[in-house]
Design a protein around this motif. Sequence first.
Motif, PDB file in Angstrom:
ATOM      1  N   PRO A 159      12.080 -11.144  29.462  1.00 43.32           N
ATOM      2  CA  PRO A 159      11.248 -11.121  28.254  1.00 43.32           C
ATOM      3  C   PRO A 159      12.138 -11.033  27.019  1.00 43.32           C
ATOM      4  N   PRO A 160      11.713 -11.587  25.894  1.00 44.94           N
ATOM      5  CA  PRO A 160      12.501 -11.473  24.671  1.00 44.94           C
ATOM      6  C   PRO A 160      12.564 -10.021  24.220  1.00 44.94           C
ATOM      7  N   PRO A 161      13.575  -9.666  23.438  1.00 43.87           N
ATOM      8  CA  PRO A 161      13.717  -8.280  22.988  1.00 43.87           C
ATOM      9  C   PRO A 161      12.462  -7.720  22.328  1.00 43.87           C
ATOM     10  N   ALA A 162      11.750  -8.554  21.563  1.00 43.04           N
ATOM     11  CA  ALA A 162      10.562  -8.081  20.840  1.00 43.04           C
ATOM     12  C   ALA A 162       9.436  -7.672  21.776  1.00 43.04           C
ATOM     13  N   GLU A 163       9.447  -8.146  23.016  1.00 45.25           N
ATOM     14  CA  GLU A 163       8.384  -7.829  23.961  1.00 45.25           C
ATOM     15  C   GLU A 163       8.726  -6.663  24.878  1.00 45.25           C
ATOM     16  N   ARG A 164       9.878  -6.073  24.703  1.00 51.11           N
ATOM     17  CA  ARG A 164      10.248  -4.885  25.490  1.00 51.11           C
ATOM     18  C   ARG A 164       9.689  -3.659  24.777  1.00 51.11           C
ATOM     19  N   ASP A 165       9.179  -2.717  25.549  1.00 55.65           N
ATOM     20  CA  ASP A 165       8.395  -1.635  24.955  1.00 55.65           C
ATOM     21  C   ASP A 165       9.286  -0.503  24.453  1.00 55.65           C
ATOM     22  N   PHE A 166      10.016  -0.773  23.389  1.00 53.78           N
ATOM     23  CA  PHE A 166      10.854   0.268  22.780  1.00 53.78           C
ATOM     24  C   PHE A 166       9.991   1.389  22.193  1.00 53.78           C
ATOM     25  N   GLY A 167       8.767   1.047  21.768  1.00 54.84           N
ATOM     26  CA  GLY A 167       7.873   2.064  21.228  1.00 54.84           C
ATOM     27  C   GLY A 167       7.504   3.100  22.283  1.00 54.84           C
ATOM     28  N   LYS A 168       7.208   2.643  23.494  1.00 59.06           N
ATOM     29  CA  LYS A 168       6.894   3.565  24.584  1.00 59.06           C
ATOM     30  C   LYS A 168       8.105   4.413  24.932  1.00 59.06           C
ATOM     31  N   LEU A 169       9.283   3.795  24.954  1.00 54.27           N
ATOM     32  CA  LEU A 169      10.515   4.546  25.216  1.00 54.27           C
ATOM     33  C   LEU A 169      10.687   5.643  24.179  1.00 54.27           C
ATOM     34  N   GLN A 170      10.450   5.331  22.924  1.00 51.64           N
ATOM     35  CA  GLN A 170      10.584   6.329  21.859  1.00 51.64           C
ATOM     36  C   GLN A 170       9.637   7.508  22.090  1.00 51.64           C
ATOM     37  N   ARG A 171       8.389   7.216  22.440  1.00 56.05           N
ATOM     38  CA  ARG A 171       7.411   8.289  22.652  1.00 56.05           C
ATOM     39  C   ARG A 171       7.765   9.159  23.853  1.00 56.05           C
ATOM     40  N   THR A 172       8.155   8.524  24.949  1.00 59.55           N
ATOM     41  CA  THR A 172       8.479   9.289  26.154  1.00 59.55           C
ATOM     42  C   THR A 172       9.742  10.105  25.960  1.00 59.55           C
ATOM     43  N   LEU A 173      10.728   9.516  25.306  1.00 63.97           N
ATOM     44  CA  LEU A 173      11.979  10.232  25.058  1.00 63.97           C
ATOM     45  C   LEU A 173      11.741  11.422  24.130  1.00 63.97           C
ATOM     46  N   THR A 174      10.868  11.251  23.152  1.00 64.64           N
ATOM     47  CA  THR A 174      10.519  12.350  22.251  1.00 64.64           C
ATOM     48  C   THR A 174       9.860  13.492  23.025  1.00 64.64           C
ATOM     49  N   ALA A 175       8.901  13.153  23.876  1.00 64.22           N
ATOM     50  CA  ALA A 175       8.221  14.173  24.681  1.00 64.22           C
ATOM     51  C   ALA A 175       9.193  14.856  25.634  1.00 64.22           C
ATOM     52  N   LEU A 176      10.127  14.094  26.185  1.00 65.69           N
ATOM     53  CA  LEU A 176      11.105  14.652  27.112  1.00 65.69           C
ATOM     54  C   LEU A 176      12.013  15.658  26.426  1.00 65.69           C
ATOM     55  N   LEU A 177      12.537  15.320  25.261  1.00 68.16           N
ATOM     56  CA  LEU A 177      13.420  16.238  24.549  1.00 68.16           C
ATOM     57  C   LEU A 177      12.674  17.478  24.084  1.00 68.16           C
ATOM     58  N   ARG A 178      11.418  17.309  23.722  1.00 66.52           N
ATOM     59  CA  ARG A 178      10.598  18.468  23.333  1.00 66.52           C
ATOM     60  C   ARG A 178      10.437  19.429  24.521  1.00 66.52           C
ATOM     61  N   GLU A 179      10.199  18.880  25.705  1.00 69.32           N
ATOM     62  CA  GLU A 179      10.001  19.713  26.887  1.00 69.32           C
ATOM     63  C   GLU A 179      11.313  20.368  27.344  1.00 69.32           C
ATOM     64  N   ILE A 180      12.416  19.650  27.215  1.00 67.18           N
ATOM     65  CA  ILE A 180      13.720  20.253  27.538  1.00 67.18           C
ATOM     66  C   ILE A 180      13.956  21.469  26.653  1.00 67.18           C
ATOM     67  N   ARG A 181      13.681  21.333  25.361  1.00 65.56           N
ATOM     68  CA  ARG A 181      13.871  22.444  24.427  1.00 65.56           C
ATOM     69  C   ARG A 181      12.941  23.610  24.755  1.00 65.56           C
ATOM     70  N   ARG A 182      11.718  23.303  25.165  1.00 71.80           N
ATOM     71  CA  ARG A 182      10.781  24.380  25.501  1.00 71.80           C
ATOM     72  C   ARG A 182      11.264  25.169  26.715  1.00 71.80           C
ATOM     73  N   ARG A 183      11.765  24.452  27.703  1.00 74.11           N
ATOM     74  CA  ARG A 183      12.185  25.117  28.939  1.00 74.11           C
ATOM     75  C   ARG A 183      13.533  25.829  28.801  1.00 74.11           C
ATOM     76  N   SER A 184      14.407  25.274  27.993  1.00 75.35           N
ATOM     77  CA  SER A 184      15.754  25.839  27.840  1.00 75.35           C
ATOM     78  C   SER A 184      16.066  25.996  26.354  1.00 75.35           C
ATOM     79  N   PRO A 185      15.446  26.995  25.708  1.00 71.74           N
ATOM     80  CA  PRO A 185      15.534  27.116  24.239  1.00 71.74           C
ATOM     81  C   PRO A 185      16.928  27.406  23.716  1.00 71.74           C
TER      82      PRO A 185
END
Length: 290
Positions: A159-185
Motif C-alpha cells: 500500500p502507498p505510505p498515505a494508506e498506512r494507518d499511522f494515525g492508529k499507531l499514534q493512538r495505540t502508542l500514546t495509550a501504551l506509554l500512558r499505561e507504562i507510566r501508570r504501572r511504573s511511575p
Amino acid sequence: MTKGRLLKRLMVFLALLAAIAVALAAWLILDARKTPTGIPQYVALGSSYAAGAGLGPRQPGSPRLCQRSDAGYPPRLARKLGLSLVDMTCSGSVTAHVLVGGQFYQEAQIRTLRSGTRLVTLTAGGNDVGFVRDLYLMSTANSDTALGWAVRKLWGGPPPPAERDFGKLQRTLTALLREIRRRSPRARIVVATYPAVLPPTGTCPQLRLSASQADVMRQVQAGLAAVTRMVGKKKGAIVVDMTAIGADHSACSATPWTKGWGTISQSPFHPNREGAKATAGAIVAALGRI
C-alpha cells in the motif's frame, strides 16, 4: 480389505491427527506464555528489532516464536547498566500486543511492569505499518527464486505510505506509554526508533529494491520514526532516535547496523549485532545526559 475396515482405519487416522493438532496447540499456548522470572528492574518491550531476531541463540526459557536473543540490545543494555532484566520483546508484535496481548496466545507484554521498575525500553510500531513485511515481499518478488515467482503471482504490492494507518499507531502508542507510566511511575521510559534500513537516497544491491520501491519504503521509514518521536516526546519519554543516529549505517553502507535482503531464517532488514550494540550504547549515552 472391506469398506468397513477402511473406514475404521480412516477414522483412527483422523482421530490421531486431531489429537496431534490439539497437543501442538496446547504446547504453543504453554510455550507462548512463558514469562521471565527475574526481578523487573529493567523491562524491555517491543518487536523483533528489540528482541534481536536472527542475532544468535534464543534466550533460555523464552517463547520460541518470539526469537528473543541474548545478543539483542536489551541484554546488552542490562549488562552495561548492571540491572536485572525482564525481557518481554517478541518478534512480530504490534503495539497493541505490547499493551493488551493477543500475539501467539500471549498476554500483554507490559504484564511484568512493577511500581519499582527503574527502566523501561520500547521499540515497536514497524509491524503496525507493514515496514519489514513489505521490504521483504518487494525484495523477494525482485529475486530469481521460486518464492519470488510466487510472490509476484499472488501479492498485489505494498500500500502507498498515505494508506498506512499511522494515525492508529499514534493512538495505540500514546495509550501504551500512558499505561507504562501508570504501572511504573518512577521508571525512566526510553523509546528507541528503528535503526535505518534504507539510505537517505537511492538504493543498493543489498536491498534488492528498485529506486522507486526504495523511495516508497523510505517514506514509511520516515513516517514510523516521526510518529514514534512525536508520541515519545509528548508523553515524556526519553527518545533515542536510531533512525537518525544510524542514517550513515543503513544496510547499504560500508558499516551497516541493519541487514539487507535474505531468507526468513536470516531475519532480513533487521538490526545486525553492530546495530544492537549501537542501540544499547545510544541509550546509555541518553540516560547519562539526564
